[in-house]
Design an enzyme around this catalytic site. Structure first.
Site, PDB file in Angstrom:
ATOM      1  N   GLU A  60       2.136  -1.846   9.040  1.00 49.98           N
ATOM      2  CA  GLU A  60       3.327  -2.531   8.504  1.00 49.98           C
ATOM      3  C   GLU A  60       4.483  -2.261   9.450  1.00 49.98           C
ATOM      4  OE1 GLU A  60       4.049  -1.631   4.382  1.00 49.98           O
ATOM      5  OE2 GLU A  60       2.380  -2.873   3.722  1.00 49.98           O
ATOM      6  N   HIS A  77      13.534  -7.508   1.050  1.00 47.55           N
ATOM      7  CA  HIS A  77      12.221  -7.811   1.627  1.00 47.55           C
ATOM      8  C   HIS A  77      12.287  -9.209   2.224  1.00 47.55           C
ATOM      9  CE1 HIS A  77       7.943  -8.300   2.196  1.00 47.55           C
ATOM     10  NE2 HIS A  77       7.748  -7.049   1.842  1.00 47.55           N
ATOM     11  N   ARG A 122      14.265   2.371   4.077  1.00 43.99           N
ATOM     12  CA  ARG A 122      12.955   2.961   3.779  1.00 43.99           C
ATOM     13  C   ARG A 122      11.873   2.401   4.698  1.00 43.99           C
ATOM     14  NH1 ARG A 122       8.682   1.164   0.152  1.00 43.99           N
ATOM     15  NH2 ARG A 122       9.891  -0.748   0.215  1.00 43.99           N
ATOM     16  N   ARG A 146      12.635  -4.180   8.461  1.00 39.89           N
ATOM     17  CA  ARG A 146      12.865  -5.219   7.446  1.00 39.89           C
ATOM     18  C   ARG A 146      14.254  -5.817   7.453  1.00 39.89           C
ATOM     19  NH1 ARG A 146       9.649  -2.968   2.195  1.00 39.89           N
ATOM     20  NH2 ARG A 146       7.652  -3.365   3.182  1.00 39.89           N
ATOM     21  N   HIS A 199      14.691  -5.686  -2.803  1.00 40.61           N
ATOM     22  CA  HIS A 199      13.368  -5.086  -2.952  1.00 40.61           C
ATOM     23  C   HIS A 199      13.403  -3.621  -3.386  1.00 40.61           C
ATOM     24  CE1 HIS A 199       9.108  -4.737  -2.249  1.00 40.61           C
ATOM     25  NE2 HIS A 199       9.253  -3.875  -1.269  1.00 40.61           N
ATOM     26  N   GLY A 250       0.766  -1.208   0.000  1.00 44.43           N
ATOM     27  CA  GLY A 250       0.000   0.000   0.000  1.00 44.43           C
ATOM     28  C   GLY A 250       0.801   1.264   0.000  1.00 44.43           C
TER      29      GLY A 250
HETATM   30  C1  SIN Z   1       4.884  -4.955   0.881  1.00 41.10           C
HETATM   31  O1  SIN Z   1       3.707  -5.009   0.546  1.00 41.10           O
HETATM   32  O2  SIN Z   1       5.382  -5.656   1.755  1.00 41.10           O
HETATM   33  C2  SIN Z   1       5.768  -4.001   0.180  1.00 41.10           C
HETATM   34  C3  SIN Z   1       5.456  -2.636   0.590  1.00 41.10           C
HETATM   35  C4  SIN Z   1       6.662  -1.778   0.447  1.00 41.10           C
HETATM   36  O3  SIN Z   1       7.747  -2.268   0.164  1.00 41.10           O
HETATM   37  O4  SIN Z   1       6.549  -0.577   0.686  1.00 41.10           O
END
Ligand code: SIN
Length: 535
Positions: free
Chosen positions: A113, A228, A370, A274, A335, A49
């Site tokens: 997140e 990621h 990020r 992450r 990623h 998102g």
């Molecule tokens: C995800 O949906 O995990 C990726 C979102 C992102 O990298 O900002």
């Protein structure tokens, strides 16, 4: 060589390029060139998102604090302030253009997140947020008669005369076209394809960073690559992203013995930053001698999972994994690149007439790491800003200036042609090199790096340096040249930063190291590069 004159040239058609095009449309004719079909970009595949401080429980100040914390001391505070303050306006504008974000009743639904202290991630159609953004922006761009697109047009190099960018040379089929423009905006996205394992689509070959570097632009922060943690790892399955939003909704990680492990690595467990989650997974993979761990959603309501993550559910099922019933094999993959072409807050690069926006840039928004879901927002906010500045700069220029550049350009084009003739018939194995390059980067410049792995990578990459002086015509070969440039920039920066900051982790320097607050900036010098450590 065929030539064409436009007012504004945009290279790339993801969120940043399209948003810039929309901003430029009232000021002249806008040409958007893209090497594939217009919707083929990282934007299109973004699942999780877009982060924005619009919920009742949120504030731009808190979004800013979270972004700065994730960036681990290396964010540019002004860029972060612009992102969080202008973000809400850009999102409301997008909604007014027809974007349909998911709602809970009549209110926008925000999810969680990693490293966010509030639920602030908007999503669309469950897990197809990027696709919705791309749809709305393409429709809006198409509503302007002044915007036209050239798909399948590969930008080879920028046209630079007397230090000013006058457009770009673009390969279209078998012909090269000189596209002259009063201002040029680079928005080509990321570099994930430089690594063997990546969430990025095949188009993410770092073209914009490489061509800007060749043209003399300043490139910054290239050591900071975000990996990621959860990417599908199943036989014959693509490297398909399993959104962090799944962990935000309660999915957990388990090793191959089905033991949960994240709590022993970080108090935020599955929602730790992450880089922490990716390294924890790697350490579990090494400990259990397995190429993957598992993501577990089996304790969650299957109907909720199917409704909230329809695309992920359907894709995994295609590869014989029912995420509502079984553990999903996952491992990390490259990623996002936090570094890129250095820009100021208006999107201006160090080359006059050249602007940039989105993942191709280093605005300083992301620092060393990020914050999840900040990148689509960056594309919107800084895409609009770059478009505005490109208009302001371009409307002052005359076509005559560009014609003057063209006369000299013709001589260069002749030289280019002779170089091609000379190389015709070369038997260089570009596909094999591409694979080896990506493997080298994954194994030696990946999630955990050290001085030795980096110097081995440097030696290997240098053996392919002859590629950089060659002139190619096929998309795959042109991409290889760009991949090599970007690989060298990443490796060089990772070797220079003798410390671990944000997403850059050195097993031989686990502390941040002296002078860690400096950024590493590169500029081309002859066939090599010049670097500085700068605040
Ligand atoms: C995800 O949906 O995990 C990726 C979102 C992102 O990298 O900002």
């Amino acid at each position: 060589m065929q030539k064409e004159f436009v007012d504004f040239l945009i290279i790339g058609s993801g969120v940043a390029g399209l948003r810039a095009a929309i901003e430029l449309a009232p000021y002249g004719n806008v040409l958007v060139v893209t090497k594939d079909r217009p919707a083929e970009s990282s934007t299109e595949y973004a699942q999780g998102g877009i982060a924005v401080a619009l919920s009742d429980e949120d504030e731009v100040g808190i979004h800013s604090e979270d972004t700065l914390r994730a960036g681990d001391g290396l964010c540019r505070e002004e860029a972060v302030r612009i992102l969080v303050e202008e973000g809400p306006e850009r999102i409301l504008e997008l909604i007014s253009w027809g974007a349909e974000f998911d709602k809970e009743g009549t209110k926008l639904d925000f999810t969680m997140e990693a490293a966010h202290s509030r639920k602030r991630i908007l999503h669309a159609h469950g897990d197809s947020t990027g696709k919705e953004l791309e749809r709305v922006l393409l429709t809006k761009a198409r509503s302007f008669a002044s915007v036209k697109k050239y798909p399948f047009a590969f930008t080879e190099d920028l046209i630079i005369r007397d230090g000013v960018c006058n457009g770009a040379y673009v390969v279209m089929g078998s012909e090269i076209r000189a596209l002259f423009a009063k201002s040029t905006v680079l928005a080509t996205g990321g570099t994930g394809q430089v690594f063997l394992r990546t969430t990025n689509p095949g188009v993410a070959t770092g073209d914009g960073i490489a061509i800007a570097f060749r043209a003399g632009a300043v490139i910054e922060d290239m050591e900071f690559i975000q990996f990621h943690p959860t990417v599908l790892f199943a036989p014959s399955a693509p490297q398909f992203l399993l959104s962090e939003a799944m962990r935000g909704e309660g999915a957990t990680l388990r090793n191959i013995h089905k033991e949960p492990f994240m709590k022993s690595y970080h108090p935020d467990a599955e929602l730790a930053p992450r880089d922490v989650v990716s390294r924890a997974i790697i350490s579990q993979m090494v400990r259990t001698k397995s190429p993957h761990v598992y993501l577990d959603l089996t304790h969650m309501d299957p109907d909720f999972v199917k409704k909230r993550f329809p695309r992920i559910y359907a894709t995994c099922l295609q590869y014989a994994v029912d995420i509502t019933k079984e553990l999903v094999p996952v491992s990390p993959a490259a990623h996002y690149v936090m570094g890129g072409i250095k820009t100021d807050m208006t999107g201006a690069t160090s080359i006059e007439g050249l602007f940039a926006a989105g993942e191709v840039t280093c605005t300083g928004v992301h620092g060393a790491n990020r914050l999840a879901s900040n990148s689509l927002l960056e594309g919107l906010v800084f895409g609009a800003r770059a478009g505005r500045e490109a208009a302001r700069y371009g409307i002052r220029r005359t076509e005559r200036e560009l014609y003057a550049g063209d006369e000299r350009g013709r001589k260069d084009a002749g030289a280019k042609k002779r170089a091609d003739d000379h190389l015709r018939g070369s038997s260089f194995k570009s596909e094999e090199t591409r694979h080896l390059l990506r493997k080298t980067m994954w194994e030696k410049v990946g999630i955990i790096r050290c001085g030795q792995s980096l110097s081995e990578a440097q030696a290997q990459l240098n053996q392919w340096s002859f590629i950089l002086s060659r002139s190619y015509r096929t998309r795959r070969e042109l991409e290889l040249k760009n991949l090599l440039t970007v690989a060298q920039l990443i490796t060089e920066a990772a070797a220079l930063r003798e410390g671990s900051v944000g997403a850059h982790y050195r097993s031989d320097h686990s502390e941040k190291g002296e002078g860690w607050l400096n950024h590493i900036r590169f500029k081309k010098e002859g066939d090599g590069l010049q670097y500085v450590f700068a605040p």
